[in-house]
Design a protein around this motif. Structure first.
Motif, PDB file in Angstrom:
ATOM      1  N   UNK A  68       0.824  -1.211   0.000  1.00 43.76           N
ATOM      2  CA  UNK A  68       0.000   0.000   0.000  1.00 43.76           C
ATOM      3  C   UNK A  68       0.861   1.266   0.000  1.00 43.76           C
ATOM      4  N   UNK A  69       2.032   1.201   0.635  1.00 42.91           N
ATOM      5  CA  UNK A  69       2.833   2.416   0.813  1.00 42.91           C
ATOM      6  C   UNK A  69       4.021   2.528  -0.146  1.00 42.91           C
ATOM      7  N   UNK A  70       4.362   1.458  -0.864  1.00 43.37           N
ATOM      8  CA  UNK A  70       5.575   1.525  -1.705  1.00 43.37           C
ATOM      9  C   UNK A  70       5.493   0.583  -2.899  1.00 43.37           C
ATOM     10  N   UNK A  71       6.207   0.974  -3.926  1.00 41.80           N
ATOM     11  CA  UNK A  71       6.492   0.076  -5.047  1.00 41.80           C
ATOM     12  C   UNK A  71       7.911  -0.450  -4.836  1.00 41.80           C
ATOM     13  N   UNK A  72       8.092  -1.747  -5.014  1.00 43.71           N
ATOM     14  CA  UNK A  72       9.387  -2.364  -4.775  1.00 43.71           C
ATOM     15  C   UNK A  72      10.031  -2.743  -6.113  1.00 43.71           C
ATOM     16  N   UNK A  73      11.319  -2.441  -6.236  1.00 42.52           N
ATOM     17  CA  UNK A  73      12.051  -2.662  -7.486  1.00 42.52           C
ATOM     18  C   UNK A  73      13.392  -3.327  -7.197  1.00 42.52           C
ATOM     19  N   UNK A  74      13.894  -4.034  -8.204  1.00 38.58           N
ATOM     20  CA  UNK A  74      15.283  -4.484  -8.164  1.00 38.58           C
ATOM     21  C   UNK A  74      16.006  -3.790  -9.317  1.00 38.58           C
TER      22      UNK A  74
END
Length: 562
Positions: free
Chosen positions: A537-543
């Motif tokens: 809900x609070x963040x988009x996660x990336x590599x």
């Protein structure tokens, strides 16, 4: 005992005189040498200048053509025969000698030193008397054959005496001009140092004569004895034991040493045209050999070079490298490293050779191996703060990186796709001296209050959830692991920085490029658990992957530039 000693001395003298007489008897006229001088002078008068000096300061190249395959090149008789045969197969008009511009200029430089030497010997002038000059350059760039021909032809044109000592042939060729205009050549096989006290050498030797020495690997300057020599001496050598042996032979006398570089690409284009070779094939070989002529112009020699380079690399990777280049205490393989002149910028003549020299990686192939080895070492050592420093320096300096959304199955549902992420260069890199609670609190406060986004913050040691930030909406964790678990500490931090469903943060896992495609994350309690739901809900996660090889190449290029 005294009588025995006197008898031994007299026997030694008799043997020495016999050898000297033998040298004098062997010094018969060599017709091939006379024909060679005439052919070389003719080739010089018909030489072609090839290459545009506007394209490269190393051009033009003066190309000589020796047309008659029956005329020998003293000191290089077998090589010249083989090359004549190769050129005939290519429908070339004859054996080509490549007069590189740097060789022409070094010849001019050496002759100027010789003039000062003669003046000094005659009691005129105040210059330091230098009798020995040394041309140093990487192996296989034309020092022995091409330079020696350029140097000799200039002497022949001025009707000067020239001695060429081929240590490989164990033979000296003596060229003396005659009143009627022609040259007479004598050849003498040398088996010990007494040659230099023989009548044939004494009659030839004086301060106006030239003595060119072409050494042999393992034999250095052969039987050269500087004590008996009046001639001006030119020594041609690679930066190996032959150079060291010569320096030890002449001792503390004044000498001048200059270095020339390997051929540059534009010179190689001229070589391809002059020798009727396929430049594309030469380019392919240059990946391994760079500007070394010898292995580039011959397929057989190139294959041998490849094998020896592979072997040298295996040895260099171990504790004891192959000893080929000798500079001071340095001992490294000439198949892995090369000697380069440190040239000054500009268009003047002196910018094509130098008394300063440096050892550099031999070729693009070697550089790639060095990068590969260094990359492996870096990745092996990427732990904790060391990993953070390496990765975050890239982000701090600004870069563009491909980013893949995580976790894979959730990203599709959120409409996220792999894309290029731009990280702008920062003006400040802010670190914290220790991992105390005070510093951890200061880090959170600094990131929360940063407004102009011109700083990159590296977390204090032991900080939970992340390792760095470039603002409250861009958070980073560096790792060399293949996967990570997002825990409650991440949720707490996101809330502290004000992230929400309407104003999401980006959390980046920064990994080595090699694990970019396979890296994954999971959530404590699963995607549908409290941590997973709150985090998504609070963040988009990336590599994002840092290309360590590219970073190391840039690092090495900067160091080599320095």
């Amino acid at each position: 005992k005294k009588k025995e000693a006197e008898m031994n001395i007299s026997q030694d003298l008799r043997k020495r005189r016999q050898r000297e007489m033998t040298y004098s008897n062997e010094g018969i006229e060599y017709k091939g040498g006379q024909l060679y001088v005439e052919a070389l002078l003719k080739a010089e008068s018909n030489a072609t200048l090839m290459g545009d000096p506007k394209v490269s300061k190393f051009l033009p190249m003066k190309v000589y053509t020796l047309e008659d395959p029956e005329i020998p090149i003293p000191g290089f008789i077998k090589l010249a025969q083989d090359e004549h045969n190769r050129m005939r197969l290519r429908n070339s008009p004859g054996f080509r000698i490549l007069g590189r511009k740097c060789f022409v200029l070094v010849t001019k430089h050496f002759r100027a030193i010789r003039e000062e030497y003669i003046e000094s010997c005659c009691g005129r002038g105040n210059a330091v008397r230098i009798q020995h000059v040394i041309l140093v350059g990487h192996s296989g760039i034309g020092k022995s054959l091409s330079f020696s021909q350029e140097y000799q032809v200039q002497a022949f044109m001025k009707r000067e005496k020239v001695a060429f000592y081929s240590v490989h042939e164990a033979r000296v060729y003596l060229y003396a001009p005659q009143k009627e205009g022609r040259y007479v050549c004598q050849q003498v096989n040398i088996s010990d140092k007494t040659f230099w006290t023989s009548k044939i050498w004494s009659d030839f030797d004086d301060v106006n004569a030239h003595l060119i020495i072409d050494p042999r690997r393992g034999n250095g300057p052969g039987f050269y004895n500087p004590v008996e020599i009046n001639a001006f001496v030119v020594y041609l050598t690679s930066p190996n034991s032959e150079l060291k042996t010569f320096q030890e032979t002449i001792g503390d006398v004044e000498s001048k040493e200059v270095c020339v570089n390997r051929c540059d690409v534009e010179e190689m284009k001229v070589v391809a045209k002059a020798l009727s070779l396929d430049f594309k094939e030469m380019e392919r070989r240059m990946e391994r050999t760079a500007g070394q002529l010898r292995p580039i112009v011959s397929e057989t020699r190139y294959k041998k070079f490849e094998e020896r380079q592979e072997y040298a690399w295996r040895r260099t990777s171990k504790a004891h490298p192959a000893e080929m280049i000798h500079i001071g205490d340095l001992r490294v393989s000439s198949k892995i490293f090369a000697l380069e002149a440190v040239l000054e910028e500009g268009d003047g003549e002196a910018e094509l050779f130098s008394e300063k020299k440096v050892v550099v990686p031999q070729s693009a192939w070697v550089l790639s191996k060095l990068y590969e080895n260094h990359q492996q070492n870096v990745i092996t050592d990427l732990k904790g703060l060391e990993a953070e420093k390496w990765f975050f320096m890239e982000l701090y300096q600004g870069c563009e990186l491909k980013g893949r959304p995580l976790p894979k199955n959730v990203a599709r549902g959120l409409g996220l796709q792999e894309k290029i992420h731009t990280f702008s260069q920062k003006n400040k890199l802010i670190t914290y001296s220790s991992g105390t609670k005070t510093n951890q609190g200061k880090f959170k406060k600094d990131v929360l209050e940063s407004k102009n986004r011109d700083a990159f913050f590296i977390c204090p040691k032991g900080f939970p959830a992340i390792d760095g930030a470039s603002g409250k909406r861009k958070l980073f964790q560096a790792t060399i692991a293949g996967s990570k678990i997002v825990k409650k500490a991440t949720i707490t931090l996101l809330r502290h920085f004000g992230a929400s469903k309407e104003c999401k943060a980006d959390v980046y896992f920064v990994v080595p490029h090699r694990i970019y495609e396979t890296f994954s994350i999971s959530f404590q309690g699963g995607v549908d658990g409290a941590v997973g739901k709150a985090a998504l809900d609070m963040a988009n996660f990336w590599v994002v992957g840092i290309d360590v090889v590219e970073s190391i190449e840039r690092h090495w290029d900067e160091r080599l530039g320095d």
